[in-house]
Motif scaffolding. Structure first.
Motif, PDB file in Angstrom:
ATOM      1  N   THR A   1       3.884   1.480  -1.323  1.00 46.56           N
ATOM      2  CA  THR A   1       4.471   1.566  -2.661  1.00 46.56           C
ATOM      3  C   THR A   1       3.455   2.073  -3.674  1.00 46.56           C
ATOM      4  O   THR A   1       3.771   2.934  -4.511  1.00 46.56           O
ATOM      5  N   ILE A   2       2.235   1.567  -3.602  1.00 46.22           N
ATOM      6  CA  ILE A   2       1.198   2.013  -4.541  1.00 46.22           C
ATOM      7  C   ILE A   2       0.875   3.484  -4.324  1.00 46.22           C
ATOM      8  O   ILE A   2       0.685   4.233  -5.286  1.00 46.22           O
ATOM      9  N   SER A   3       0.839   3.921  -3.061  1.00 40.26           N
ATOM     10  CA  SER A   3       0.559   5.342  -2.813  1.00 40.26           C
ATOM     11  C   SER A   3       1.686   6.218  -3.363  1.00 40.26           C
ATOM     12  O   SER A   3       1.432   7.308  -3.883  1.00 40.26           O
ATOM     13  N   ARG A   4       2.921   5.750  -3.305  1.00 37.51           N
ATOM     14  CA  ARG A   4       4.033   6.518  -3.882  1.00 37.51           C
ATOM     15  C   ARG A   4       3.913   6.589  -5.406  1.00 37.51           C
ATOM     16  O   ARG A   4       4.165   7.637  -6.005  1.00 37.51           O
ATOM     17  N   VAL A   5       3.536   5.451  -6.035  1.00 40.96           N
ATOM     18  CA  VAL A   5       3.394   5.449  -7.491  1.00 40.96           C
ATOM     19  C   VAL A   5       2.253   6.371  -7.915  1.00 40.96           C
ATOM     20  O   VAL A   5       2.374   7.123  -8.891  1.00 40.96           O
ATOM     21  N   VAL A   6       1.141   6.328  -7.169  1.00 39.71           N
ATOM     22  CA  VAL A   6       0.012   7.204  -7.492  1.00 39.71           C
ATOM     23  C   VAL A   6       0.414   8.665  -7.321  1.00 39.71           C
ATOM     24  O   VAL A   6       0.088   9.523  -8.151  1.00 39.71           O
ATOM     25  N   ARG A   7       1.142   8.943  -6.258  1.00 37.88           N
ATOM     26  CA  ARG A   7       1.592  10.319  -6.024  1.00 37.88           C
ATOM     27  C   ARG A   7       2.544  10.758  -7.132  1.00 37.88           C
ATOM     28  O   ARG A   7       2.497  11.907  -7.590  1.00 37.88           O
TER      29      ARG A   7
ATOM     30  N   SER B   1       0.838  -1.211   0.000  1.00 40.00           N
ATOM     31  CA  SER B   1       0.000   0.000   0.000  1.00 40.00           C
ATOM     32  C   SER B   1       0.866   1.251   0.000  1.00 40.00           C
ATOM     33  O   SER B   1       0.529   2.243  -0.666  1.00 40.00           O
TER      34      SER B   1
ATOM     35  N   GLY C   1       2.468   9.617 -10.205  1.00 39.74           N
ATOM     36  CA  GLY C   1       1.659   9.793 -11.413  1.00 39.74           C
ATOM     37  C   GLY C   1       0.840  11.063 -11.391  1.00 39.74           C
ATOM     38  O   GLY C   1       0.568  11.660 -12.435  1.00 39.74           O
ATOM     39  N   LYS C   2       0.416  11.498 -10.219  1.00 42.65           N
ATOM     40  CA  LYS C   2      -0.393  12.710 -10.130  1.00 42.65           C
ATOM     41  C   LYS C   2       0.437  13.980 -10.240  1.00 42.65           C
ATOM     42  O   LYS C   2      -0.093  15.045 -10.524  1.00 42.65           O
TER      43      LYS C   2
END
Length: 122
Positions: free
Chosen positions: A85-91, A83, A93-94
């Protein structure tokens, strides 16, 4: 009183032996007693086997429970890591850094190309 008037019925001898049972049936009583003792010994053996089996099953259940608890803790840690890692990738991407995604795509393509050349030249 028909019996006394020529009736041919004779009751079995009722002479009790030392155990209080008629002599004619003492041999059959001993045989039945030996059979009961033999069956009781067999039953004791089966009960002992079942007892050891249930003890082994209990030990195995405790061991499996310990393993499952360890796996559950590992999955919780892995889920937390994923979770994050995914939040870092989403951040990422945004963010307004579209160039980073292009650089990452080009890097992946370069790695695949190098691997292709290495495998082709073998």
């Amino acid at each position: 009183m028909r019996r006394s008037q020529g009736y041919a019925y004779q009751p079995l001898a009722q002479n009790p032996g030392p155990s209080g049972i008629a002599n004619g049936s003492s041999h059959s009583h001993d045989a039945l007693e030996e059979e009961n003792e033999r069956m009781a010994e067999e039953l004791r053996g089966k009960i002992g086997a079942l007892k050891s089996l249930t003890i082994d099953i209990g030990s195995e259940v405790r061991y499996q429970d310990k393993l499952l608890r360890g796996i559950d803790e590992d999955m919780d840690r892995t889920g937390g890591f994923m979770s994050n890692t995914i939040s870092r990738v989403v951040r990422l991407g945004k963010g307004g850094h579209r160039n980073y995604m292009c650089y990452m795509f080009l890097f992946v393509m370069f790695v695949f190309f190098v691997l292709f050349l290495i495998l082709k030249l073998r």
